[in-house]
Design a protein around this motif. Structure first.
Motif, short mmCIF file in Angstrom:
data_model
loop_
_atom_site.label_atom_id
_atom_site.label_comp_id
_atom_site.label_asym_id
_atom_site.label_seq_id
_atom_site.Cartn_x
_atom_site.Cartn_y
_atom_site.Cartn_z
N SER A 51 -28.72 10.06 8.80
CA SER A 51 -28.01 10.61 7.65
C SER A 51 -26.51 10.71 7.88
O SER A 51 -25.75 10.97 6.94
CB SER A 51 -28.57 11.99 7.28
OG SER A 51 -28.32 12.95 8.30
N THR A 69 -34.07 7.54 8.49
CA THR A 69 -34.16 8.95 8.13
C THR A 69 -34.37 9.06 6.62
O THR A 69 -33.63 8.46 5.84
CB THR A 69 -32.88 9.71 8.52
OG1 THR A 69 -32.72 9.67 9.94
CG2 THR A 69 -32.96 11.17 8.07
N GLY A 70 -35.37 9.80 6.23
CA GLY A 70 -35.63 10.01 4.82
C GLY A 70 -36.05 11.44 4.55
O GLY A 70 -36.48 12.15 5.47
N LEU A 106 -32.38 8.43 1.62
CA LEU A 106 -32.93 7.49 2.59
C LEU A 106 -31.78 6.80 3.31
O LEU A 106 -30.85 6.31 2.67
CB LEU A 106 -33.81 6.45 1.90
CG LEU A 106 -34.49 5.41 2.81
CD1 LEU A 106 -35.49 6.08 3.75
CD2 LEU A 106 -35.17 4.34 1.96
N TYR A 123 -28.55 7.55 -1.69
CA TYR A 123 -28.58 9.01 -1.86
C TYR A 123 -27.95 9.37 -3.20
O TYR A 123 -27.39 8.53 -3.91
CB TYR A 123 -27.85 9.70 -0.71
CG TYR A 123 -26.43 9.25 -0.47
CD1 TYR A 123 -25.36 9.94 -1.04
CD2 TYR A 123 -26.14 8.14 0.32
CE1 TYR A 123 -24.05 9.53 -0.81
CE2 TYR A 123 -24.84 7.73 0.55
CZ TYR A 123 -23.80 8.42 -0.02
OH TYR A 123 -22.49 8.01 0.20
N GLY A 419 -37.75 16.49 5.75
CA GLY A 419 -37.47 15.09 6.04
C GLY A 419 -37.98 14.68 7.41
O GLY A 419 -38.49 15.50 8.18
#
Length: 424
Positions: A51, A69-70, A106, A123, A419
């Motif tokens: 992120s 990363t989500g 994401l 995003y 997340g």
């Protein structure tokens, strides 16, 4: 009628512009689950996961492995409307006009070499959803607002050495919005309110650039610049039930230009020992760009436009001011599996008491945050966060659309987020 329609269209631009504000108004800060846990205090200096693409592109080169990363954040807002005056007979002021809202994100980072990394972020930096009841007392100044912005950000980062990294990413920003408001003209003829429904969208480019400096192995200093974005929204205005003689409505082209402002984020991450890390940061946003907005509606009939003819132009002052948002935070590494986080932030609102709208009834705010990270395996990390924010009570005073309206707004919200990061 023409002025009613144009001023409602104008509110669309204001709502879109305000969308960079859930950090300080009605906009979205939620672009990192791990960052939410510390109140985003280390937004540009903490490269904890992918992120960082949104927080500071330079941080991608500091990540050790490829990763995705989500997550999703949810906002549960509450508004109390007090001391309301004005509006047509039988009006109500229920408040709680912001529905439960989800914000997905994401990110992915690919390490090409130890020093070079590529990334992608998808995003939502901006967003606004308000939906008052049909009988709301201020419905002539705003009834429903639904504005979404989705950003795609391909990014590259390079570490010159162990001390300095840089990063850059163009942003492709898709904005779309729908706003409705009632019009009182139909009541003049003994009928119900008319409705003005505006839709518009645009895609525009911007960019994000950052630098990350590590003077010691325990200190990170980050600086991120996010550019202004110029939008030219094209759409249409639908009018129904206007009740002006033989005219009951129609569909007309609408356009407006709006520029969302640039921002600068500066933060420091300081590792105290093997367990404790502290964070501090500030963000400046140039909201003083929004002095006024000019809106055009095309093809308005003469009986609605008067001497202005088929094309109407109106300019309405906003007089927003630059804002600062500041935060402090800390994390505690309990063991190899668990890290706990907390943070506190204060954000200014760009609005003023004279021009504040029912669509954006926001004031200065404070927020407290808590979070946790769990390393389920060497490859998988689960992050969760919880925050609570509250705003100062603010007044809204509107006039000029048949019925004056004034009220005091008391806003607060809970934020929840979950997340995961998977490393390859």
């Amino acid at each position: 009628m023409k002025k009613v329609m144009l001023k409602t269209t104008l509110s669309l631009a204001v709502a879109m512009a305000s969308s960079q504000l859930f950090a300080s108004g009605f906009a979205l800060n939620e672009q990192s689950i791990s960052g939410m846990g510390t109140g985003y205090a280390g937004r540009s200096s903490s490269a904890d996961d992918a992120s960082i693409v949104a927080g500071n592109p330079a941080g991608m080169s500091r990540l050790k492995r490829d990763q995705i990363t989500g997550g999703v954040a949810a906002i549960d807002a509450k508004t109390d409307i007090r001391h309301a005056n004005g509006g047509p007979p039988g009006s109500t002021n229920d408040g709680d006009m912001v529905p439960f809202t989800k914000v997905p994100m994401l990110f992915a980072v690919k390490k090409a070499t130890d020093d070079l990394a590529f990334g992608l972020g998808i995003y939502a930096p901006f967003g606004l959803i308000t939906n008052y009841e049909d009988s709301f007392g201020g419905r002539y100044y705003g009834k429903k607002s639904d504005v979404k912005v989705v950003t795609f950000q391909p990014t590259v980062s390079y570490a010159f050495n162990q001390y300095v990294s840089v990063g850059f990413g163009p942003t492709i920003n898709k904005i779309s919005g729908q706003l409705t408001s009632s019009t009182p003209l139909a009541q003049t003829f003994g009928r119900n309110d008319g409705l003005v429904d505006i839709k518009g969208d645009d895609t525009a480019w911007g960019y994000k650039v950052g630098i990350l400096v590590t003077p010691t192995d325990k200190t990170n200093i980050g600086l991120t610049y996010t550019s202004k974005v110029k939008y030219k929204l094209d759409g249409h205005t639908n009018i129904s039930g206007a009740g002006f003689g033989p005219f009951n409505g129609g569909r007309y082209g609408a356009s407006l230009d709006i520029t969302t402002p640039e921002s600068v984020d500066f933060s420091i991450t300081q590792k105290l020992d093997d367990q404790w890390t502290v964070y501090a940061g500030s963000t400046w946003t140039r909201w003083s760009r929004l002095k006024d907005i000019t809106v055009n509606n095309d093809g308005v009939p003469a009986q609605l436009g008067g001497a202005a003819g088929p094309i109407g132009t109106i300019s309405e002052p906003q007089n927003w001011h630059d804002t600062w948002a500041s935060a402090i935070g800390a994390s505690f590494q309990v063991n190899k599996q668990w890290v706990l986080r907390t943070g506190f932030s204060v954000d200014q609102s760009p609005t003023n008491n004279t021009d504040r709208s029912v669509r954006i009834p926001t004031g200065d705010r404070k927020a407290v945050s808590f979070g946790a990270g769990f390393n389920a395996t060497d490859d998988l990390t689960i992050d969760a966060a919880l925050s609570y924010l509250w705003e100062e009570k603010v007044d809204v005073n509107r006039s000029g659309k048949g019925n004056n309206y004034s009220a005091q707004y008391d806003n607060s919200a809970w934020g929840y987020a979950l997340g995961a990061t998977y490393k390859f």
